[in-house]
Design an enzyme around this catalytic site. Sequence first.
Site, PDB file in Angstrom:
ATOM      1  N   GLN A 102       0.861  -1.182   0.000  1.00 23.28           N
ATOM      2  CA  GLN A 102       0.000   0.000   0.000  1.00 23.28           C
ATOM      3  C   GLN A 102       0.899   1.234   0.000  1.00 23.28           C
ATOM      4  O   GLN A 102       1.743   1.395   0.872  1.00 23.28           O
ATOM      5  CB  GLN A 102      -0.901   0.014   1.232  1.00 23.28           C
ATOM      6  CG  GLN A 102      -1.899   1.161   1.230  1.00 23.28           C
ATOM      7  CD  GLN A 102      -2.680   1.251   2.526  1.00 23.28           C
ATOM      8  OE1 GLN A 102      -2.099   1.465   3.583  1.00 23.28           O
ATOM      9  NE2 GLN A 102      -3.990   1.087   2.451  1.00 23.28           N
ATOM     10  N   TYR A 172      -6.485  10.716   3.790  1.00 23.54           N
ATOM     11  CA  TYR A 172      -5.062  10.886   3.535  1.00 23.54           C
ATOM     12  C   TYR A 172      -4.957  11.940   2.419  1.00 23.54           C
ATOM     13  O   TYR A 172      -5.961  12.491   1.988  1.00 23.54           O
ATOM     14  CB  TYR A 172      -4.439   9.553   3.120  1.00 23.54           C
ATOM     15  CG  TYR A 172      -4.138   8.623   4.279  1.00 23.54           C
ATOM     16  CD1 TYR A 172      -5.042   8.454   5.330  1.00 23.54           C
ATOM     17  CD2 TYR A 172      -2.948   7.903   4.337  1.00 23.54           C
ATOM     18  CE1 TYR A 172      -4.773   7.592   6.389  1.00 23.54           C
ATOM     19  CE2 TYR A 172      -2.664   7.029   5.393  1.00 23.54           C
ATOM     20  CZ  TYR A 172      -3.577   6.886   6.414  1.00 23.54           C
ATOM     21  OH  TYR A 172      -3.299   6.050   7.462  1.00 23.54           O
ATOM     22  N   ALA A 347     -10.081  -7.874   6.877  1.00 24.58           N
ATOM     23  CA  ALA A 347      -9.081  -7.299   7.780  1.00 24.58           C
ATOM     24  C   ALA A 347      -9.213  -7.870   9.184  1.00 24.58           C
ATOM     25  O   ALA A 347      -8.473  -8.760   9.585  1.00 24.58           O
ATOM     26  CB  ALA A 347      -9.205  -5.773   7.789  1.00 24.58           C
ATOM     27  N   ARG A 348     -10.191  -7.368   9.955  1.00 27.58           N
ATOM     28  CA  ARG A 348     -10.289  -7.765  11.372  1.00 27.58           C
ATOM     29  C   ARG A 348     -10.489  -9.263  11.558  1.00 27.58           C
ATOM     30  O   ARG A 348      -9.903  -9.859  12.469  1.00 27.58           O
ATOM     31  CB  ARG A 348     -11.445  -6.995  12.037  1.00 27.58           C
ATOM     32  CG  ARG A 348     -11.147  -5.534  12.271  1.00 27.58           C
ATOM     33  CD  ARG A 348     -12.394  -4.769  12.709  1.00 27.58           C
ATOM     34  NE  ARG A 348     -13.379  -4.697  11.634  1.00 27.58           N
ATOM     35  CZ  ARG A 348     -14.567  -4.111  11.756  1.00 27.58           C
ATOM     36  NH1 ARG A 348     -14.928  -3.572  12.914  1.00 27.58           N
ATOM     37  NH2 ARG A 348     -15.399  -4.061  10.731  1.00 27.58           N
TER      38      ARG A 348
END
Length: 392
Positions: A102, A172, A347-348
């Site tokens: 990333q 971002y 993800a989690r």
Amino acid sequence: MEEPIPDVLAPAKLGPVTLRNRVVKAATYEGLSKRSLVTDELIEFHVRHAAGGVGMTTVAYCAVAPDGRTDRKQILWTDEALPGLRKLTEAVHGEGAAVAAQIGHAGPVANPKGNGLPAIAPSRRFHPMGVGFTKAATRVDLERVVQGHAHAGRMAIEAGFDAVEIHLGHNYLASSFLSPKINRRRDEYGGSLENRARLSREIARAVRDAVGDRIAITAKLNMDDGVPGGFWLDEAIQVAQWLEADGSLDALELTAGSSLLNPMYLFKGDAPIHEFAAVMPQPIKLGVKLVGRRFLREYLYEDLYLLKDARQIRAAVKMPLILLGGVTNRAGMDTAMAEGFQFVAMARALLREPDLINRIKDEPDTKSLCIHCNKCMTAIYGGTRCVLVQPM
């Protein structure tokens, strides 16, 4: 004749790369790099997920410039970092998985105190982490950031990565330019959506020009910042169409929320305010205790919670899309495939059980043990993990 619904656990093409299945370990900042370099612990983190069965794991977060880090320990694309990055990609490939990096610039989410450099943003604004103000990015700054992404793409090839994921989400830098709430510029990078999307498109184009078709290029794009006056789904649809027309990307991963203004909007589930306060330095610790409920809001969790919005982008573009958000079991993956998504990102659930994909492959009715308490988010400062699992 309609295309058959793909098997999520069968091999699939992502740009020039063939993945062993359509499951991507989403980028979750690991907190395991030191002095902007890879560590053995970071390698082991990704090897666990590769051995656990994902088609591709994503190394997060690899900043394209020193002022673009959210933490001063984060990986930078330097010659010094290359040997460690090569060791990481070789280890992941040894388990049969692909690996993505990333890449991005944190912009107003960056940590100016830790970086020793001012945080840049579309416009000047107060920065709570730096207890000061961000610097309005100049055109020289923006050109530096664009070229930094191109450099990161070239180095990713040298390091053996199969893909790069460009960070266009979570407010971002590129995402903050998309947001009318944060971007108050009056030049060609502000005002209209076309102007606000200019930086995102320039970054994606620069990466494509730098890497050609040697590796896959994906981007993480917000559908909704989760704040009034922010970037919203109707604009995200248009930006997705522009990115598709530009031909710069092999796939889009659809996300939501703002690390700057509303971080829990992406995650849903519990808001672990006390745990966040415990790991923060002063005066941030005191601020979290006093006003944490305003910043760390709770949202009801449900499986596939981003699917409703993602459907609208699916209907508007033909390019491959990666569905993120509450993908925890085979049924959810199959739903994503049936709805026309080419990949899913987790993800989690994988932080709790890195071998979840292997177990789903063996037993399709396997249920994730993740309870969406979000306490894993507070572990990033000492090594991201599920806090309910005994450390290895």
